[in-house]
Structure formats: C-alpha cells, structure tokens
Design an enzyme around this catalytic site. Structure first.
Site, PDB file in Angstrom:
ATOM      1  N   ASP A 148       0.859  -1.189   0.000  1.00  0.00           N
ATOM      2  CA  ASP A 148       0.000   0.000   0.000  1.00  0.00           C
ATOM      3  C   ASP A 148       0.895   1.238   0.000  1.00  0.00           C
ATOM      4  OD1 ASP A 148      -2.057  -1.745   0.388  1.00  0.00           O
ATOM      5  OD2 ASP A 148      -2.451  -1.187   2.471  1.00  0.00           O
ATOM      6  N   ILE A 149       0.526   2.237  -0.792  1.00  0.00           N
ATOM      7  CA  ILE A 149       1.323   3.469  -0.829  1.00  0.00           C
ATOM      8  C   ILE A 149       1.417   4.080   0.562  1.00  0.00           C
ATOM      9  CG2 ILE A 149       1.345   5.860  -1.669  1.00  0.00           C
ATOM     10  CD1 ILE A 149       0.120   4.806  -4.275  1.00  0.00           C
ATOM     11  N   THR A 192       2.034 -15.853  -1.127  1.00  0.00           N
ATOM     12  CA  THR A 192       2.952 -15.657   0.000  1.00  0.00           C
ATOM     13  C   THR A 192       4.333 -15.277  -0.507  1.00  0.00           C
ATOM     14  OG1 THR A 192       1.729 -17.214   1.372  1.00  0.00           O
ATOM     15  CG2 THR A 192       4.023 -16.828   1.981  1.00  0.00           C
ATOM     16  N   ALA A 242     -10.337 -20.647  12.730  1.00  0.00           N
ATOM     17  CA  ALA A 242     -10.774 -21.203  14.014  1.00  0.00           C
ATOM     18  C   ALA A 242     -12.231 -20.834  14.268  1.00  0.00           C
ATOM     19  CB  ALA A 242      -9.896 -20.649  15.131  1.00  0.00           C
ATOM     20  N   CYS A 382     -25.190   3.759  26.876  1.00  0.00           N
ATOM     21  CA  CYS A 382     -25.006   5.130  26.406  1.00  0.00           C
ATOM     22  C   CYS A 382     -26.284   5.655  25.748  1.00  0.00           C
ATOM     23  CB  CYS A 382     -23.772   5.226  25.516  1.00  0.00           C
ATOM     24  SG  CYS A 382     -23.055   6.874  25.587  1.00  0.00           S
ATOM     25  N   LEU A 383     -26.345   5.749  24.408  1.00  0.00           N
ATOM     26  CA  LEU A 383     -27.587   6.205  23.794  1.00  0.00           C
ATOM     27  C   LEU A 383     -28.747   5.277  24.193  1.00  0.00           C
ATOM     28  CD1 LEU A 383     -28.949   8.247  21.875  1.00  0.00           C
ATOM     29  CD2 LEU A 383     -28.456   6.684  20.005  1.00  0.00           C
ATOM     30  N   HIS A 508     -19.653   2.888  28.842  1.00  0.00           N
ATOM     31  CA  HIS A 508     -19.550   1.724  27.956  1.00  0.00           C
ATOM     32  C   HIS A 508     -18.919   0.556  28.702  1.00  0.00           C
ATOM     33  CE1 HIS A 508     -20.559   3.672  24.068  1.00  0.00           C
ATOM     34  NE2 HIS A 508     -20.211   4.744  24.754  1.00  0.00           N
ATOM     35  N   GLU A 510     -18.917  -2.486  28.002  1.00  0.00           N
ATOM     36  CA  GLU A 510     -18.341  -3.484  27.097  1.00  0.00           C
ATOM     37  C   GLU A 510     -16.841  -3.290  26.903  1.00  0.00           C
ATOM     38  OE1 GLU A 510     -20.188  -0.922  26.261  1.00  0.00           O
ATOM     39  OE2 GLU A 510     -19.799  -0.165  24.248  1.00  0.00           O
TER      40      GLU A 510
END
Ligand code: GLN
EC number: 6.3.4.2
Length: 538
Positions: A148-149, A192, A242, A382-383, A508, A510
C-alpha cells in the site's frame, strides 16, 4: 532491555493480524513476560473517533480517553491489561506532531521530509512504550497491507528500526494468505512468495511467516514456503481458520509461535506458558449448559464490527454463566409499534446499543417500551440508556415529547441534555467526555448486586447526559439513579425497581470486559436472560 516484534500483513486485508498479535502476546504473557501491543494505522485521520462505524467498525476508548482502533479491544480482552493513547498511532498523528515541531522551529533551516523526519517520528512512537521500562516485549502491529502506498513510511521505519536494534532485538512476523484453489485441489504458496518479495524490495527479510489458511499446511508446503521465502521451516506457522478467536492462542501454542519468537529474540523459553485459566474459559465457552437469545437493537447492525466489544462481552459473560448467548442483530429502524412484539417477543433479553444522531432512535424507544412492559431483561448502553430515560419520561411520567436535545434542541422536556462543559465546544475530534470516570454505586440496587462494591470506574464517550432537573420525578415514578459521578453528580446508571432486569449505563461497560474479568453488568444481564428463559418454560 525491551525487545520488539513487528507484525505486518500481506496478500489481503482481514487476515487477523490483531488476533495473531494478541494471541502471541497472550502466550508470552503466560510465560511471565511483560508484554504490550500497539497498532499503527496508515490513514490520515488523527484517530478513528470521527469515523463512521460503517467505515472502520467500532471506535474503542481507552482508560486515558483515546479514541482508537478496535484491535486495541482485542489486546485488552486477551491480555487483561489496559492500553492507552500510545498504543494507537495514525499517519495523521505522526504528521501532526512533525508539523507542530516544524512550526515551533525544531527543524529550523532544514527541509522537512518523509525520510528522515516522518520515519524518525514513527520510530520515536515505536519506542515510547518500551522506553517506559514497563515492558519486556512490545508488539507493533502495522495496519494495512504491504505494498500500500500509505504504509510505505511505516515499513521504512521498521527497516531502519531493525537495523538500529539488531536482529535479535527486533524481528518481523509477516502474516500472509495461503489460499486453497478448489479446482486444482491445492493450497497455493505463490501469493505468500510475492508478498515476501514485496517486503524484500523494501529491505525487510521477515523472520517468521504466519500463514492464514482454510486447510492444514503439509510439511512439504511448509518446506517450499521456507525455501522460497528465506526463513527456517519452523518459522512457517500455520494459522488455520478457528471457530472462535479465543482458540487462536492455543493454536499458536501448538505451532510453537511463542517458542520460535523467543529463540529469535534470544530470550529464555524454559517454562511453558501457563494457559490453565484460558483453557478453563474455553472449556466453559465450548460446553454451555444453557442457551439464550439476546437482541442487539442498533443502527449499524449490518456490520457486526460496529459492536465488536459488545459481542465479545456477551461471549465472556456467556462463558461465565456457562450459557451460549446467541446475539440477534436487529436494525432499530425496522421496529414500529405494530411489529415490535413480532421482532422482540421471542427474545430473553434486549440490549439497546450506543449511537449518535436521529436515525433509528424512535425504534429504540419503541423496543424499550415493549421490553419494559413485557418484563424482558433490558440493558441500555449510552444512547441506549438515554433512550430508556426518554421512553420512561414519555410513557410513564407523561412528559409529552420528552427527548434528548441531540435530536430535538427545542424539546419541551429535554430529559437528556448536552453537558455544560460541551456547550462551547465546536471541534469534533477528541472532544467528547472520554475515558475513565469514577462512579459511586448505590447500595441495594441491581447495579450494586452486579458490581458488589461502591466505587467503580467506567469508560465514557458522549456529549449528552441525564438532565438532573427531572431526577426527583423519575425516582418518584420508579426509575432510580443507581450510579453517580461523585465529582459532577452526573447520573451514570439508571434502573427500574419493579422489573426483573432493566439497567442503563451512560458509560460503555463493554470496553472493560475481558476473558479474565467478564463485565459484571453483562454477567448479570445474561443471568437475568437465563431466568427469563426458565420462566417461559414453566
Ligand atoms: N449520542 C449520545 C451522546 O453523545 C450517545 C453517545 C453514545 O452512545 N456513545 O451523548
């Protein structure tokens, strides 16, 4: 002296660099090493805080209030140690630092260039965590794909770093894909080889290759990859798909990734990793004795990455309860008064998600009314918590058109209001109420039953808050504030007295749930859903 491991990716994105980095870190930690992981993202935003979740998935918030990439969530969930701003650096931040230095005159007289000034700033950030002296090993994950550039300066910085530190102090693990071509009935190694060649063009010889694959990689193929990519055969590591990300550390242990890494870094690997508690968690995760279906009502549900930490918190809480939690993603926009029962009636719990803006908010409010009235366990984040306050205001307190000023600035009943300190802020990046704040939990509440203590801290990311002018009215009507910020008096948790489980958090939770420490509110919510399931069958 700190040792450094760089993790790059080739062939394609989404190979799971974050999970491999976290799994390796887990194994090294389980051997007694002090490990941390940082992520460098090549985009130009200063941080992902201003990105739409559709673009980049969830924005993860650290204790110190950094808005970061969701991979940091994996690092914390695996390692059970906090990350910080230093653990996530973007191109934007690198350039901002360099440009600020240029304006201060730090480079007076010089032309400021990508090499050496940008690469020097990248290297400085690669060393920040190691320089604290708190870590034996720092793993640095480079976002993007080699070639990637935009990732070129990072790759060049890794090359220089390796050269400066020496080959036993800094190593590169390159993650690639070994695709299976069904028509040929074969695994293919060419992608690869090409991606290692791309790295070599930039002057980096990877030390270890982790090969993502859908089928086991035979000894012959390992040998072929090793020969053509210039690595030892035992440095070709298979990373097979997995069923759970939490199985990956054990798969990597079987492949001896940690051992190979330690050998390259010339670090002792005498004792085996102590993965007993991890295995115990996996055992409970894979052998549930009950099952519940929980609805996640949100506006970004087409992209589950938008709610990554919530989904993972359910996995941790499910394992703790030995219960399989099936999460059903429900777009809030699709919920109306006449279909809410059909959408939610079969669920044992409903979580209303965080979010911003008006889209889907009425559906969230409708969902909350339904679960409140039908006594289905509810958890608002939250919301989601703010919507619960709006719903109770409108339908129980009779506050006509109660709303948050985020949606209706001129609401007659602004039960959720912009925080005072937010009112004069005009810049959008990094300006919300962010990071960890203390909260005092009231005794005798559901929140207290979950936390089992009074003083907690939780992480925040919001601009609006419960309007304390209405608090007495709410408490008199049965919705109580069970958590407060002790300094500002902001309401952090609300709950209903007469409901099996109806809890909303302004923070939050979580973000703090880990394998070792499932979040107590999620654990209790899942337990309440299990109770609800039992009730139904009686
Ligand atoms: N939009 C709301 C606020 O800014 C909620 C934010 C959130 O859910 N994270 O307060």
């Amino acid at each position: 002296m700190t040792k450094y491991i760089f993790v790059t990716g080739g062939v394609t994105s989404s190979l799971g660099k974050g999970i491999i980095s976290a799994s390796l870190a887990k194994l090294l930690q389980a051997r007694g090493y002090r490990v941390t992981i940082q992520k460098f993202d090549p985009y130009i935003n200063i941080d992902p805080g201003t990105l739409n979740p559709y673009e980049h998935g969830e924005c993860y918030v650290t204790e110190d209030g950094a808005e970061t990439d969701l991979d940091l969530g994996h690092y914390e969930r695996f390692l059970n140690t906090p990350t910080s701003q230093a653990n996530n650096i973007t191109t934007g931040r690198i350039y901002q630092n360099v440009i600020n230095k240029e304006r201060q005159g730090d480079y007076l007289g010089k032309t400021v260039q990508v090499v050496p000034h940008i690469t020097d700033e990248i290297k400085r950030n690669m060393r920040i965590l190691g320089d604290t002296g708190n870590y034996d090993i720092v793993i640095t994950e480079l976002g993007g794909t080699v070639g990637d550039i935009e990732s070129l300066p990072f790759i060049e910085a890794v090359r220089q770093f390796k050269w400066e530190e020496g080959s036993t102090n800094a190593i590169v693990i390159h993650l690639t894909l070994v695709p299976y071509l069904a028509a040929a009935g074969e695994l293919k190694t060419k992608p690869t080889q090409h991606s290692v060649k791309a790295l070599l063009e930039y002057g980096i010889q990877p030390d270890i290759l982790v090969c993502r694959t859908e089928h086991h990689i035979s000894a012959d193929i390992r040998k072929k990859i090793a020969l053509f990519c210039n690595v030892n055969v035992n440095a070709v590591i298979e990373s097979i798909d997995a069923s759970s990300i939490y199985s990956v550390p054990l798969l990597m242990m079987k492949e001896q990734l940690d051992k190979t890494v330690l050998a390259k870094l010339k670090l002792p690997s005498k004792n085996e990793p102590d993965m007993e508690s991890w295995k115990d968690f996996l055992g409970r995760l894979k052998n549930p004795t009950a099952e519940v279906k929980i609805g996640l009502v949100g506006k970004y549900v087409e992209l589950p990455d938008a709610y990554k930490s919530i989904t993972e918190a359910f996995i941790h809480a499910g394992a703790k309860n030995e219960c399989k939690v099936r999460v059903e993603y429900i777009p809030s926009e699709s919920i109306y008064p006449d279909n809410v029962k059909e959408k939610l009636g079969h669920l044992q719990g409903v979580l209303v998600a965080p979010g911003f803006g008006s889209r889907g908010i009425e559906g969230k409010i409708e969902a909350i009314k339904f679960v409140r009235e039908s006594e289905i366990p509810f958890f608002g984040i939250c919301l989601g918590m703010q919507c619960a306050v709006i719903e109770y205001g409108r339908n129980v307190l009779g506050l006509k058109n109660a709303n948050t000023t985020e949606i209706d600035e001129n609401s007659e009943h602004p039960v959720i209001n912009m925080m005072e300190e937010q009112k004069n802020i005009t810049l959008k990046g990094g300006t919300m109420r962010l990071g960890a704040y203390p909260c005092d939990v009231k005794k005798g509440t559901k929140a207290y039953a979950a936390y089992g203590k009074q003083h907690i801290t939780e992480r925040h990311r919001h601009r609006y808050e419960f309007n304390n002018k209405y608090l007495q009215q709410y408490e008199d009507a049965g919705m109580i504030a069970s958590g407060f910020n002790p300094d500002s008096n902001l309401v952090e948790i609300v709950e209903l007295k007469n409901h099996p489980f109806f809890v909303g958090g302004q923070f939050h939770p979580e973000l703090k749930s880990t394998v070792a420490n499932p979040h107590p509110l999620f654990v209790k919510f899942v337990a309440a859903a299990m109770e609800h399931a039992k009730k139904k069958t009686i």
